[in-house]
Design an enzyme around this catalytic site. Structure first.
Site, PDB file in Angstrom:
ATOM      1  N   HIS A   1      18.572 116.617 -42.131  1.00 12.74           N
ATOM      2  CA  HIS A   1      17.373 117.328 -41.680  1.00 12.74           C
ATOM      3  C   HIS A   1      17.055 118.405 -42.726  1.00 12.74           C
ATOM      4  O   HIS A   1      17.965 118.914 -43.389  1.00 12.74           O
ATOM      5  CB  HIS A   1      17.698 117.970 -40.326  1.00 12.74           C
ATOM      6  CG  HIS A   1      16.557 118.652 -39.650  1.00 12.74           C
ATOM      7  ND1 HIS A   1      16.172 119.937 -39.948  1.00 12.74           N
ATOM      8  CD2 HIS A   1      15.722 118.245 -38.668  1.00 12.74           C
ATOM      9  CE1 HIS A   1      15.148 120.288 -39.188  1.00 12.74           C
ATOM     10  NE2 HIS A   1      14.851 119.274 -38.401  1.00 12.74           N
TER      11      HIS A   1
ATOM     12  N   ASP B   1      26.442 119.964 -39.530  1.00 13.83           N
ATOM     13  CA  ASP B   1      25.243 120.267 -38.762  1.00 13.83           C
ATOM     14  C   ASP B   1      25.325 119.442 -37.476  1.00 13.83           C
ATOM     15  O   ASP B   1      25.041 118.245 -37.478  1.00 13.83           O
ATOM     16  CB  ASP B   1      24.003 119.898 -39.593  1.00 13.83           C
ATOM     17  CG  ASP B   1      22.721 119.999 -38.785  1.00 13.83           C
ATOM     18  OD1 ASP B   1      22.784 120.366 -37.595  1.00 13.83           O
ATOM     19  OD2 ASP B   1      21.650 119.689 -39.352  1.00 13.83           O
TER      20      ASP B   1
ATOM     21  N   GLN C   1      22.314 117.672 -33.455  1.00 12.36           N
ATOM     22  CA  GLN C   1      22.008 116.470 -32.656  1.00 12.36           C
ATOM     23  C   GLN C   1      23.241 115.871 -32.006  1.00 12.36           C
ATOM     24  O   GLN C   1      23.135 114.860 -31.315  1.00 12.36           O
ATOM     25  CB  GLN C   1      21.325 115.407 -33.541  1.00 12.36           C
ATOM     26  CG  GLN C   1      19.966 115.798 -34.066  1.00 12.36           C
ATOM     27  CD  GLN C   1      18.916 115.933 -32.961  1.00 12.36           C
ATOM     28  OE1 GLN C   1      19.120 115.541 -31.811  1.00 12.36           O
ATOM     29  NE2 GLN C   1      17.784 116.509 -33.307  1.00 12.36           N
TER      30      GLN C   1
ATOM     31  N   LYS D   1      18.608 122.266 -27.867  1.00 16.43           N
ATOM     32  CA  LYS D   1      18.766 120.799 -27.911  1.00 16.43           C
ATOM     33  C   LYS D   1      19.814 120.326 -26.910  1.00 16.43           C
ATOM     34  O   LYS D   1      19.995 119.134 -26.708  1.00 16.43           O
ATOM     35  CB  LYS D   1      19.152 120.355 -29.323  1.00 16.43           C
ATOM     36  CG  LYS D   1      18.017 120.592 -30.333  1.00 16.43           C
ATOM     37  CD  LYS D   1      18.271 119.825 -31.591  1.00 16.43           C
ATOM     38  CE  LYS D   1      17.429 120.318 -32.740  1.00 16.43           C
ATOM     39  NZ  LYS D   1      16.009 119.943 -32.626  1.00 16.43           N
TER      40      LYS D   1
ATOM     41  N   CYS E   1      11.118 116.073 -40.050  1.00 16.07           N
ATOM     42  CA  CYS E   1      11.786 117.055 -40.921  1.00 16.07           C
ATOM     43  C   CYS E   1      12.934 116.411 -41.679  1.00 16.07           C
ATOM     44  O   CYS E   1      13.996 117.037 -41.886  1.00 16.07           O
ATOM     45  CB  CYS E   1      12.274 118.272 -40.137  1.00 16.07           C
ATOM     46  SG  CYS E   1      10.959 119.179 -39.360  1.00 16.07           S
TER      47      CYS E   1
END
Ligand code: 7TS
Length: 423
Positions: free
Chosen positions: A140, A217, A220, A243, A381
């Site tokens: 991302h 990261d 998600q 999220k 993104c």
């Protein structure tokens, strides 16, 4: 390019045996009652942000009705209570990520801020001219641009590990890119554009063999998978509250205490100091050293409620349920002529990106919207991912624990309508 969906078994034919009562779950989310363009809302844009259960909404309202005060400073009742609530949220995140200690949990604004923090503190100290940061080709923008900024500042180099046509990291090529100048690796746990789950144990072991720290990261991953930062041996792990059924404006950076201790502060201000004179400021200890200014107290309380909510259902149950949904959706969509799935990795979570031959994804999104179906269209993104697949954009359905097979059937019906309009 492959459009084959590799599924362990025939998902559509298998009876669905959800590990929880999804209708009961849906009743916890007031917004799912909304109508959209005259239809019952079908919310399939969960990778952008998830909806919030009543428990989270109530916790935020409860905070403002009964517990609001500034923290870490007052001796009065409310300030002590707010401080306790904030620190108890930190402990909840510690348990959720299975961190060794609560001081390894730093509250930030978002996953984006967590990554920028590491780039501008750890990165600022450890990178010099000619050094390298290794990221993957499926990141991302939040896990690209902070490293680009750092590389510009330090005259360092951003090195990109390639992915295959299924959207999987090519591990042996990744390993070859780790060299004497590599100072940090930054990879996503789950790709927001492709849904790929990266093989973190292998990635981290390869990097650690060469004494290179790894930032993950996890924006998600946190809503979908059980996370254990100690078992993974991740050095840094970034998540976003919004999220994972929590509020916007709160995120978390996990960092190993030994790394955090030696990193310089990110921002200056109140709370991150032990003492200030015009000659010299002594910084507070971790985690406060990285939490300058009044933090998002209600956000932390809301995130705590979201974690309790997820714990109540069980991350393994959620992963199992969503895996079934994704398998069903992948099979149903790939059976529609002209539909091509983008991202067909063997290990995937909750994201289904697709394009329809001859129809722009924005048109797909607009027509689906007329049916009350919310998907995201665009580059998500992750423009380099689009470039890798030779496209500008995709339509993306992304699933949450409250989505159902019926909603996927509605998506399939919507796609048929799109095709009719453009026939
Ligand atoms: N990393 C990944 C993998 C993401 O998917 C996102 C947001 C971020 C970082 C940034 O999170 P933030 O909370 O700091 O903004 N992804 C998306 C998306 O897929 N659609 O909207 C936002």
């Amino acid at each position: 390019m492959s459009t084959v969906v590799r599924l362990p078994e025939d998902a559509a034919a298998r009876p669905f045996s959800p590990p929880f009562n999804v209708q009961k779950i849906r009743a916890d989310f007031p917004i799912l009652e909304e109508m959209a363009r005259g239809h019952h809302l079908v919310y399939l844009d969960n990778a952008a942000t998830s909806q919030k259960p009543r428990a989270v909404i109530d916790a935020i309202v409860g905070y403002y009705e009964h517990g609001n005060a500034n923290i870490h400073r007052g001796v009065h009742y409310l300030s002590e209570k707010a401080t306790q609530d904030f620190e108890s949220a930190r402990q909840a995140v510690q348990r959720f990520l299975r961190a060794k200690q609560a001081s390894e949990i730093i509250f930030v604004r978002s996953a984006t801020e967590a990554i920028n923090l590491v780039a501008q503190t750890y990165g600022r100290v450890h990178l010099g001219e000619g050094d390298e940061v290794v990221i993957s080709a499926m990141e991302h923008h939040s896990n690209i641009v902070p490293w680009q900024l750092l590389c510009e500042q330090k005259r360092a180099r951003l090195v990109i590990a390639p992915i295959n046509d299924a959207g999987e990291l090519i591990l042996h090529e990744f390993e070859h890119l780790l060299g004497a100048r590599t100072r940090i690796v930054a990879v996503g746990h789950v790709s927001n554009a492709l849904g790929t789950i990266n093989p973190l144990p292998e990635i981290i072991a390869m990097a650690h063999k060469k004494h290179i720290p790894v930032l993950v990261d996890g924006a998600q991953a946190a809503p979908h998978l059980s996370i254990d930062v100690q078992a993974l041996d991740a050095d840094f792990y970034a998540i976003s509250g919004h999220k994972m059924y929590g509020p916007t404006g709160i995120g978390v950076l996990y960092g190993k205490i030994a790394l955090l201790d030696e990193m310089p502060p990110y921002q200056g201000g109140g709370d991150m100091i032990s003492s200030v004179t015009f000659e010299k400021t002594v910084y507070n200890k971790v985690p406060h050293k990285f939490e300058a200014g009044t933090p998002d107290m209600s956000g932390a309380v809301g995130l705590h409620a979201a974690i309790d909510y997820l714990d109540g259902i069980g991350m393994d149950n959620i992963a199992r349920y969503e895996h079934e949904l994704l398998a069903y959706a992948s099979e149903e969509l790939s059976a529609i002529s002209g539909v091509r799935l983008i991202g067909t990795a063997r290990q995937k979570a909750s994201v289904l990106s697709f394009i329809i031959e001859g129809i722009h994804p924005h048109d797909v999104g607009t027509i689906l919207d007329q049916e009350g179906i919310a998907v995201r269209t665009g580059h998500h993104c992750a423009q380099p991912v689009m470039e890798r697949f030779g496209i500008d954009a995709t339509a993306r359905a992304s699933f949450a624990l409250y989505n159902t097979r019926e909603e996927i059937d509605a998506l399939v019906g919507g796609i048929q309508k799109v095709k009719e309009v453009f026939a």
